[in-house]
Structure formats: C-alpha cells, structure tokens
Write a protein that holds these residues in place. Sequence first.
Motif, PDB file in Angstrom:
ATOM      1  N   TRP A  18       1.094  -1.325   0.146  1.00  0.00           N
ATOM      2  CA  TRP A  18       0.338   0.103  -0.001  1.00  0.00           C
ATOM      3  C   TRP A  18       0.773   0.730   0.025  1.00  0.00           C
ATOM      4  CZ3 TRP A  18      -1.356  -4.575   2.533  1.00  0.00           C
ATOM      5  CH2 TRP A  18      -2.428  -5.042   2.469  1.00  0.00           C
ATOM      6  N   LEU A  19       0.535   2.115  -0.882  1.00  0.00           N
ATOM      7  CA  LEU A  19       1.555   3.429  -1.094  1.00  0.00           C
ATOM      8  C   LEU A  19       0.380   4.848  -1.177  1.00  0.00           C
ATOM      9  CD1 LEU A  19       3.699   4.781  -2.291  1.00  0.00           C
ATOM     10  CD2 LEU A  19       2.902   4.960  -4.008  1.00  0.00           C
ATOM     11  N   ARG A  20       0.490   5.820   0.087  1.00  0.00           N
ATOM     12  CA  ARG A  20       0.224   6.849   0.402  1.00  0.00           C
ATOM     13  C   ARG A  20       0.280   8.330  -0.389  1.00  0.00           C
ATOM     14  NH1 ARG A  20      -4.147   9.017   3.111  1.00  0.00           N
ATOM     15  NH2 ARG A  20      -4.745  10.973   4.141  1.00  0.00           N
ATOM     16  N   GLU A  21      -0.016   8.688  -0.779  1.00  0.00           N
ATOM     17  CA  GLU A  21       0.389   9.800  -1.321  1.00  0.00           C
ATOM     18  C   GLU A  21      -0.681  10.657  -2.035  1.00  0.00           C
ATOM     19  OE1 GLU A  21       4.022   9.681  -4.831  1.00  0.00           O
ATOM     20  OE2 GLU A  21       2.358   7.730  -5.873  1.00  0.00           O
ATOM     21  N   ALA A  22      -0.547  12.363  -1.700  1.00  0.00           N
ATOM     22  CA  ALA A  22      -1.567  13.584  -1.742  1.00  0.00           C
ATOM     23  C   ALA A  22      -2.925  13.211  -0.902  1.00  0.00           C
ATOM     24  CB  ALA A  22      -2.227  13.553  -3.182  1.00  0.00           C
ATOM     25  N   ASP A  23      -2.772  12.044  -0.072  1.00  0.00           N
ATOM     26  CA  ASP A  23      -4.133  11.828   1.231  1.00  0.00           C
ATOM     27  C   ASP A  23      -4.904  11.346   0.435  1.00  0.00           C
ATOM     28  OD1 ASP A  23      -3.600  13.899   2.687  1.00  0.00           O
ATOM     29  OD2 ASP A  23      -5.367  15.762   1.443  1.00  0.00           O
ATOM     30  N   ARG A  24      -4.443   9.842  -0.816  1.00  0.00           N
ATOM     31  CA  ARG A  24      -4.792   8.880  -1.218  1.00  0.00           C
ATOM     32  C   ARG A  24      -4.176   7.564  -1.135  1.00  0.00           C
ATOM     33  NH1 ARG A  24      -4.644   7.210  -6.558  1.00  0.00           N
ATOM     34  NH2 ARG A  24      -6.850   5.700  -6.774  1.00  0.00           N
ATOM     35  N   THR A  25      -4.882   6.886  -0.346  1.00  0.00           N
ATOM     36  CA  THR A  25      -3.775   5.142   0.008  1.00  0.00           C
ATOM     37  C   THR A  25      -4.158   4.224  -1.252  1.00  0.00           C
ATOM     38  OG1 THR A  25      -4.243   5.449   1.983  1.00  0.00           O
ATOM     39  CG2 THR A  25      -3.444   3.565   1.703  1.00  0.00           C
ATOM     40  N   GLN A  26      -3.549   3.931  -1.851  1.00  0.00           N
ATOM     41  CA  GLN A  26      -3.995   2.578  -2.856  1.00  0.00           C
ATOM     42  C   GLN A  26      -3.083   1.302  -2.634  1.00  0.00           C
ATOM     43  OE1 GLN A  26      -3.233   3.913  -7.052  1.00  0.00           O
ATOM     44  NE2 GLN A  26      -1.963   5.335  -6.127  1.00  0.00           N
ATOM     45  N   ALA A  27      -3.371   0.385  -3.352  1.00  0.00           N
ATOM     46  CA  ALA A  27      -2.945  -0.861  -2.862  1.00  0.00           C
ATOM     47  C   ALA A  27      -1.947  -0.969  -4.509  1.00  0.00           C
ATOM     48  CB  ALA A  27      -3.674  -2.186  -2.857  1.00  0.00           C
ATOM     49  N   VAL A  28      -0.888  -1.320  -4.811  1.00  0.00           N
ATOM     50  CA  VAL A  28       0.104  -0.839  -5.935  1.00  0.00           C
ATOM     51  C   VAL A  28       0.731  -2.497  -5.668  1.00  0.00           C
ATOM     52  CG1 VAL A  28       0.738   1.469  -5.485  1.00  0.00           C
ATOM     53  CG2 VAL A  28       1.966   0.073  -4.256  1.00  0.00           C
ATOM     54  N   ALA A  29       1.917  -2.230  -7.258  1.00  0.00           N
ATOM     55  CA  ALA A  29       2.790  -3.463  -7.329  1.00  0.00           C
ATOM     56  C   ALA A  29       4.054  -3.643  -7.131  1.00  0.00           C
ATOM     57  CB  ALA A  29       2.610  -4.357  -8.698  1.00  0.00           C
ATOM     58  N   LYS A  30       4.852  -4.486  -6.827  1.00  0.00           N
ATOM     59  CA  LYS A  30       5.984  -4.190  -6.119  1.00  0.00           C
ATOM     60  C   LYS A  30       6.681  -3.671  -7.152  1.00  0.00           C
ATOM     61  CE  LYS A  30       6.342  -8.886  -4.155  1.00  0.00           C
ATOM     62  NZ  LYS A  30       7.249 -10.069  -4.480  1.00  0.00           N
ATOM     63  N   GLY A  31       6.801  -4.081  -9.072  1.00  0.00           N
ATOM     64  CA  GLY A  31       7.621  -2.092 -10.015  1.00  0.00           C
ATOM     65  C   GLY A  31       7.022  -1.477  -9.286  1.00  0.00           C
ATOM     66  N   THR A  32       6.311  -1.138  -9.039  1.00  0.00           N
ATOM     67  CA  THR A  32       5.687   0.290  -8.655  1.00  0.00           C
ATOM     68  C   THR A  32       6.012   0.532  -7.537  1.00  0.00           C
ATOM     69  OG1 THR A  32       3.801   0.282 -10.169  1.00  0.00           O
ATOM     70  CG2 THR A  32       3.322   1.990  -8.578  1.00  0.00           C
ATOM     71  N   ALA A  33       5.952   0.202  -6.813  1.00  0.00           N
ATOM     72  CA  ALA A  33       6.659   0.432  -5.107  1.00  0.00           C
ATOM     73  C   ALA A  33       8.475   1.510  -5.011  1.00  0.00           C
ATOM     74  CB  ALA A  33       6.506  -0.405  -4.326  1.00  0.00           C
ATOM     75  N   ILE A  34       8.798  -0.255  -5.953  1.00  0.00           N
ATOM     76  CA  ILE A  34      10.770   0.211  -5.761  1.00  0.00           C
ATOM     77  C   ILE A  34      11.238   1.762  -6.496  1.00  0.00           C
ATOM     78  CG2 ILE A  34      12.261  -0.759  -6.996  1.00  0.00           C
ATOM     79  CD1 ILE A  34      11.176  -3.585  -6.363  1.00  0.00           C
ATOM     80  N   ALA A  35      10.269   1.592  -7.726  1.00  0.00           N
ATOM     81  CA  ALA A  35      10.291   2.734  -8.891  1.00  0.00           C
ATOM     82  C   ALA A  35       9.305   4.139  -7.521  1.00  0.00           C
ATOM     83  CB  ALA A  35       9.375   2.671 -10.140  1.00  0.00           C
ATOM     84  N   ARG A  36       8.833   3.738  -7.343  1.00  0.00           N
ATOM     85  CA  ARG A  36       8.184   5.406  -6.541  1.00  0.00           C
ATOM     86  C   ARG A  36       9.323   5.236  -5.247  1.00  0.00           C
ATOM     87  NH1 ARG A  36       7.463   9.614  -6.762  1.00  0.00           N
ATOM     88  NH2 ARG A  36       5.764  11.044  -5.578  1.00  0.00           N
ATOM     89  N   THR A  37       9.891   4.849  -4.795  1.00  0.00           N
ATOM     90  CA  THR A  37      10.993   5.052  -3.067  1.00  0.00           C
ATOM     91  C   THR A  37      12.154   5.135  -4.039  1.00  0.00           C
ATOM     92  OG1 THR A  37      11.121   2.412  -3.555  1.00  0.00           O
ATOM     93  CG2 THR A  37       9.884   3.140  -1.628  1.00  0.00           C
ATOM     94  N   ALA A  38      12.132   4.858  -5.058  1.00  0.00           N
ATOM     95  CA  ALA A  38      13.940   5.656  -6.014  1.00  0.00           C
ATOM     96  C   ALA A  38      13.722   6.409  -6.779  1.00  0.00           C
ATOM     97  CB  ALA A  38      14.498   4.171  -6.810  1.00  0.00           C
ATOM     98  N   GLU A  39      12.492   7.348  -6.589  1.00  0.00           N
ATOM     99  CA  GLU A  39      12.182   8.509  -6.558  1.00  0.00           C
ATOM    100  C   GLU A  39      12.035  10.041  -6.315  1.00  0.00           C
ATOM    101  OE1 GLU A  39       8.396   8.406  -9.279  1.00  0.00           O
ATOM    102  OE2 GLU A  39       9.402   7.267 -10.702  1.00  0.00           O
ATOM    103  N   THR A  40      11.614   9.406  -5.213  1.00  0.00           N
ATOM    104  CA  THR A  40      11.155  10.679  -4.122  1.00  0.00           C
ATOM    105  C   THR A  40      11.469   9.947  -2.344  1.00  0.00           C
ATOM    106  OG1 THR A  40       9.323  10.872  -5.302  1.00  0.00           O
ATOM    107  CG2 THR A  40       9.267  11.973  -2.670  1.00  0.00           C
ATOM    108  N   PRO A  41      11.694  10.479  -1.139  1.00  0.00           N
ATOM    109  CA  PRO A  41      12.457  10.232  -0.408  1.00  0.00           C
ATOM    110  C   PRO A  41      10.996   9.644   1.113  1.00  0.00           C
ATOM    111  CG  PRO A  41      13.070  12.220  -0.156  1.00  0.00           C
ATOM    112  CD  PRO A  41      12.115  11.620  -1.702  1.00  0.00           C
ATOM    113  N   THR A  42      10.587   8.358   0.867  1.00  0.00           N
ATOM    114  CA  THR A  42       8.964   7.707   1.283  1.00  0.00           C
ATOM    115  C   THR A  42       9.337   6.853   2.504  1.00  0.00           C
ATOM    116  OG1 THR A  42       8.887   6.928  -1.272  1.00  0.00           O
ATOM    117  CG2 THR A  42       7.689   5.414   0.671  1.00  0.00           C
ATOM    118  N   LEU A  43       8.381   7.361   3.175  1.00  0.00           N
ATOM    119  CA  LEU A  43       8.608   6.926   5.040  1.00  0.00           C
ATOM    120  C   LEU A  43       7.864   5.718   5.017  1.00  0.00           C
ATOM    121  CD1 LEU A  43       5.789  10.291   6.367  1.00  0.00           C
ATOM    122  CD2 LEU A  43       8.166   9.574   6.845  1.00  0.00           C
ATOM    123  N   LEU A  44       8.982   5.409   5.480  1.00  0.00           N
ATOM    124  CA  LEU A  44       9.084   3.196   6.240  1.00  0.00           C
ATOM    125  C   LEU A  44       9.299   2.660   6.968  1.00  0.00           C
ATOM    126  CD1 LEU A  44      11.668   2.813   3.265  1.00  0.00           C
ATOM    127  CD2 LEU A  44       9.191   2.559   2.666  1.00  0.00           C
TER     128      LEU A  44
END
Length: 916
Positions: A18-44
């Motif tokens: 699950w990834l939350r951005e802009a006050d919206r949480t959605q289920a995502v695939a592994k590739g999307t999650a990895i790419a997003r954390t590589a682009e922007t500092p992400t809370l983990l």
Amino acid sequence: MIDPSALPALHASHGGIWLREADRTQAVAKGTAIARTAETPTLLLNAPLTGQRLGYPELNGLDLLELWAFVHPARFLVPTPKGLAEALGLTPAAGEADIPGLLQAAAKTLLDMLDTPGWREREGGWTAAQSLHRLRWTWAPLVTPRIARPAEAERWLFSKLPEWEEGAPRPAPRIISLQGDAVLARLEGLTGAGAEARPGQRAYAAAAADIFRPKAHREQPNMLLAEAGTGIGKTLGYLAPASLWAGDAQGTVWISTYTKALQRQLDRESLRLFPDPAVAARRVVVRKGRENYLCLLNLEDALQGGFSGRAAILAQLVARWAAFTKDGDMIGGDLPGWLPTLFRRNGSTALTDRRGECIYAGCPHYRKCFIERSARASADADIVIANHALVMINAARGRETGQAPQRIVFDEGHHLFDAADSTFSVTLSGQEAIELRRWVMGPEGNSRGRRRGLAARLSDLASYDEQGGEAIRAAAEAARALPADEWLKRIVAGEPFGPVEELLAAVRGTVYARAADNGEADAGYGLETELAEPDGTLVEAAARAAQALDGLLRPLTHLGKRMEAVVEDAPDWLDGAARARVEGAIASLGWRRDLIAAWLALLARIGGPADADFVDWLAVERIEGREFDIGVHRHWLDPTRPLAETVLKPAQGVLITSATLKGGGDWDNAQRRSGASHLPRGAEQFEASSPFDYPERSEVLIVTDIRRGDIAALSGGYARLIEAAGGGTLGLFTAIRRLRAVHARIADRLARAGLPLYAQHVDPMDTGTLIDIFRDDPRASLLGTDALRDGVDVPGHSLRLVVMEGVPWSKPSVLHAARKLAGGGSAYDDRLIRARMAQAFGRLIRRAEDRGSFVILSAAMPSRLLSAFPPGTPIRRLTLDEAIISVSGHSRAGLGGHAALGHQRIESGIDDREQE
C-alpha cells in the motif's frame, strides 16, 4: 520546513503493498513501489524488512525506526505499526491499508517532539544532527531545522560520560547462617501483601537458603540441585535468601543465566529488592563478556572517519544511545536490537571489543569505560547477574583477584553442561589463528582500523627493558607463521603459505576425502571426520605447525616474565595508568599463552595416542556450500569435570536450578550433567512440581498422517493449524532449510487471513526483536529453530499453540557419537530428546490462566519419550483434520471456559524402536 504528512508512505507485507500519496492510499504492485521509493524519499517502517517483502533488499527511504533511534535513544520500541502507535499514543491502524497514514502521523509526532521543551533526550541532539547532515542521512533535512542551536556548545559524548571510581578491595563476607523465619519473611516482602500463597515457593526458598551455610568440607561446596516446575516462582524463591545473605554477610551472590531474556527479567525483579532505581543500580549489577559492551575507543575511531557510508550513520546513532544508556550493553541491553539490522552488512560488531584488543589504562577513555565500570560495580554489589560462560571464564582465568564467584545460583541449570562444553573446548582453526596473528602483529599492509600489535601497546616497556623489547620483536617474527589475510583462498587454490596454513590444507584434504565416502561432501553443510588414523601428510603438517607455535610461545612466555619483573621493579615511568596497562597486558598475554599451549596439546594428538578424556575431530565449516573456516577441534568427553574443578570445588555454595533439571532422566542424570558427581559428597536435591493444571489447560497432539520429507504436506499442516488457532503459534524446526521452505509456502496465505508470520533466518531482524513482536501481537506467529525452544517467555494469549515439525533427534556428529557411546547408547539419546521436548512444551503454559495445544507433526513419536510431558497431560495420536478441530476448540476456550478433553493418556502403541 517539510511537512511529513506530505511525504509518500509505503507499507508492504505478505498480504499486499500500500502506497499513500496526496491523501490517497492505494494498493500497488512491487515494481511501482520500488520505482516510487527510488524517485522520492518515502516513509517506511523497517526498510530491510520492507525491502525483503518487495524482493528488493537494497531498498532505502525515510525509515521511522532510524528517526526513533535519534529522537528516543535507549527507549524500548516494538518495531511494528502497532508498537509505534502505542509508543506515540496514536490510534492503531484498523487494517493494513491504514498503515501508510499511520506512518505519516508517527513521523509528524516524532518530528514535532524536537520542538518541544519536553524532549528528554535533547542534550547532544543538535550536534548529532549536524554530523548526520554532513553524512547525508535521509532524515537530516527534516530533523536539522527543527532543533534550535543551543546557547552554549554541547559537551561531546566522551566528556560528559561519568567516570568510575577505584575503591578499596571489599573485605571477605562475614560467616553467618540464615534463619528460616527471616528467609520466609523476606520472600513475603518480595511477593507483596495479598499475594497468592505458594507452598512450593516457600519450600523452595527454605531449601535454597542451605547453600548459604558456612562451608564444612574442603572442595565440597554447599550444593543443591533443585528442579522447580514452571509457576513455582523460583526467581523470587532464590532471590529471597540470596539478598538476605548478601545484606547480612556483606558479600556478593552471582546469579548466572543461559539466556539474555532471563537476565533482563532478573534485572527488572531487582526493583522488588530495591524500589529506588538508583539504589537498585548500585546493589544489583548485570555483568556480561567484554564483547557485549560498546568500546568507546572503537566508537571514537568510527566517529572520526573510521567508518564511512551507512556505517558512519550507525556510529552516530550509537553515540546518541551511548549518552543515555544504562550500562553500555549493546547485545541484549537497552540498545534496540533492531537498530544494527537496519544497516544490513554495516553491523555494530566493530564497535565492541571482540578480538581482545583492549589496551586498558592506555585508552584515553579508560576511566569512563562501560566494561571497567561494570567490573568495579560488581565488586561491591549484593547481586551480580551474569551468564554461565562468564562465571566459568572468571573462575578459570582468575583475572579478577578477589572477585572469584563464591556463592552462585545457576538458573537455567539444564544448560550448564552445554555452557561448560563450549567454555572448556579448544579449536585450532584459520579464524582463531589469524586473530592471534593480528593481536601480536597489529595492522599489516593496507589494513585500516585501530588494531594495535604488541609493539605498539607495549612501546614504553620495549624502550625501558631491552630483553622485553627483544621478546616483542621475536614474537612478531614468529607470528608470521600463522595464517594471514586471504588464507582460505590460498588453501582452496592449493597454495598454502606457512606451516599453519599447510596444516589447515591437510585437514581440509582429509575431511573431504573421508566425507565423500558417505555422500556428505556435496550437501552444502559443514563437514567433519573423526581424528583417527591420520595419514602421513597430516601428521607431518601437524609436526611443523607445532614447531612454529612453540616458536611463538617461547618469546611470549619470556615477555610475560619481563613484564612481571617491571611491575616488581616499579621504574619511574610506571605510574598508576602505566601499571594498569602493563597488568592488563600480563593478563591478556596469559590467555594467549594458555591458548597456544592447548593448541600444542591438541596437535600432539595427531600421530600420537588418543586421550580418553577428550573427543577430537577435523572439520570444514560451511554455510550453504560456502567454506568459511577449517580447523581441528577438541572437547571434553565430560565437560563437567573441568566445571567441577574450576568453578564448583572452590565455591562456598552453589544452587543449580531449572524447571527441567533432570533433563528427561532421573536425579543421577542431573548429578552427572551438573558436575555434582565429581564432588566428594555430591549435592542435595529438591523437587517441586508445577502448580499448573496441565490436564485441564493443555493437550499434546501427535499428527500421524504427514509423511516425513513431504514439504507440501508439512507446510499445509502448519498453515491450517495456525489458522485454526488464530495465530499465537510458535513453530519449531530442526533444520533451517525446512523452516525457510515452509515459510515461503504459507506466509502469503496467512497474511491474507490477517495472521502475520515472522521467522528466524528469514526476516532481517534479531531473535530478541522477533520475540518482542510475537509477544506484542496475539495474531502473530513465529517460526524458529533451537534458539526458540528454550528461553522464550511469552505468557498469556499471545502463545497458545506450539507446533514441532518432528521429534528433535540429535544431529549426528563425532562428538555426539562419542558421548552416546559413553553415556549408555540409545538411553543417552532418549534423555536428550525428552529434555528438548520438555523445554519446548514449557513455552506453552507460563501462567495459571494460560491454555494451549502442543502439536508434533510426526507419526514417528515413540511412546517411551512421552514421559517428557507433565503427568496427566492428555496425549492423543490423530489425523491432521482431527488435530485442527481440537486446536480450534482449545483456542476458543483460551479466553473462557473449556470443555474437558479427557485426562486419560491415549496412545497408539507405536514401536519404541521406531525413529526417523
């Protein structure tokens, strides 16, 4: 300033991502999650664990555990979303999809704390933040602007740590006898007014008081073997007479444990003795080996450039912790066990003294050293909490004059045999030998770090004493015969250099030649073979290696004599600090001389006569097929013999206690495995049965329809049983490979049912953290190996089912075969297995209101081993489907009533000779 609620937040589990951005949480695939954390500092939360769930171990981001370690160093935290929410007073997430929002709220709460006057750990925070900013810590841009620059420069860690004070030696304890009424009164004071009456505990305390009588016979301590079932309350039972004697006699009682969990429990119980924490810290001291404590000199080196990259960030966070820690214990103390694991390969071991490099008074931080403070505090303490190995080492080495343990309580006494086995063994291996070379010679070539050889540590001695200086130079030259860097590569390539490497090459050749005959060579695990009938190559290599080691022992022996002469002569330069440094070097040198002498005795065995007192073998150590060490091993056939000579006979009084002290046998077995059989008068015995209603509150189920080796069926059995219990399951395995295979098959399935699953050797967390998580979440389950079979204390509904993959047969080895032959054959094996079964079953019922099921997934469970379980416990052989029905009903009854399962023992008459 950056608003943490505007940052993306990611949560990944076996149940989804699950990834939350802009006050919206959605289920995502592994590739999307990895790419997003590589682009922007992400809370983990726990980046290594999240990365493992994503299949991307190198995942990085804004890890909230790192932020916690900065904001609240030395504070306990269960590293889960639930644990974080409870620690910060936030509303726990209702489901996994809500966790990213919780991470944003937690980040805001932690960062807001930096602006408040109530931040208790503010001191040093600004300075640490500046250092972390220079190291490009991912949190630095959010942390640094929120910490106001202090009006005055903050004191550096090494200037604000308190110094310990040297005191006069403590007088010998007074000779007294304890009165029974006084012991029981002390016990009542510890249990508290209105506590439930426990006749077994009162009898236990009265029996334990006898070890504090004046000693009547030489080489015969007042010794008691006490088996006290779970629930007796043996901790307070022995603390009552121990604390009473320590106060009246002005002496010290050593309480020794095998697990760190019990050490922590005893430390907490000390507040019952001394409610004022300041008094408790002075009167009750926890002692561990040097390798457990933060070395301030290593830390200083790391902070000043010795570490780089992520390791440098870890050093800064450890420095934050060092300013607030209770005692500097990095292994099982108040340093979060999960902190080093966040840095993957950049662990914390380089910040402790694991190689015996301590330079004692030569260290600029000697007066503030956590290790030295602990050693001195223990000299005046009433109670010293230690572990079995440290008590034995102190007694064997005799380094701390006047502190040899005289009144000892060995809790978890069923582990005393194993602890003695490890302590009094000898190994001549490549890793052991190269450490000795480094200790003598110091850095070589391009080696980094602060390691110093003998010449550097004793430079003032060398300049003062010509003979001492010559001995140092001779030792350094002789040490060149020991293995050097990349020794293993040379041996594997068939190009050993020097006599010791040639010995190791011969050992490796012998092991592979003999292991290949029984099909083990390609299995990927460690290999070993008995040291018998060595060929000429091995005998000749051993002779050359012995000659080289003797060439090193001679100058070290001469050097020790020169140092002792210097201390006696007391030259002008030998002030207090120099004397302490030389005396520390004398002790350290003595340990190395003893080690080399033991190696020489071991090498004399190769080509010489066997010694009936020892078991010797050759081994190649491997992990998943990769070799990491080669060596010759020697263990005592009966390690309680040196235990009796070095620890028991010199003591005044010894209590050895456990819930399973007889170890699946009788009192004769307890006498043998405790060392009491080697005392002139043996030991007294005490037994108190558990007060728990095992027939009513527990059951043992033996599943008969899962074939051995069927991983699919085994996995299905674990999954269905965990589902039936609703989590709260401890799964025990005898092989890591099967544990991993089962975990891989069932983790996703259980996660979809809302049942988190954690596992040793799979999840990137230490065992203590995994147990904390398991204890904190009643729906979580934990898979593990031997380390979880004993020492896991999880009372209540969080542990309601224990599942063993099969009968815990002993692993075939040279050592086990020798002890089995000497100990009565199959009867020896049966005692060990019954003890393991009893220890595993003991995890299930920890309090009177606990309830649970114990399941063995193996039809090959001989009836003769069922005596491992408490009398009257219902035991049934049944199919997996029937077991699931029973477990489900037992779990539902865990919080309320429970239909009787029948108290009779039902067995199917399996042949006692049948084994896996």
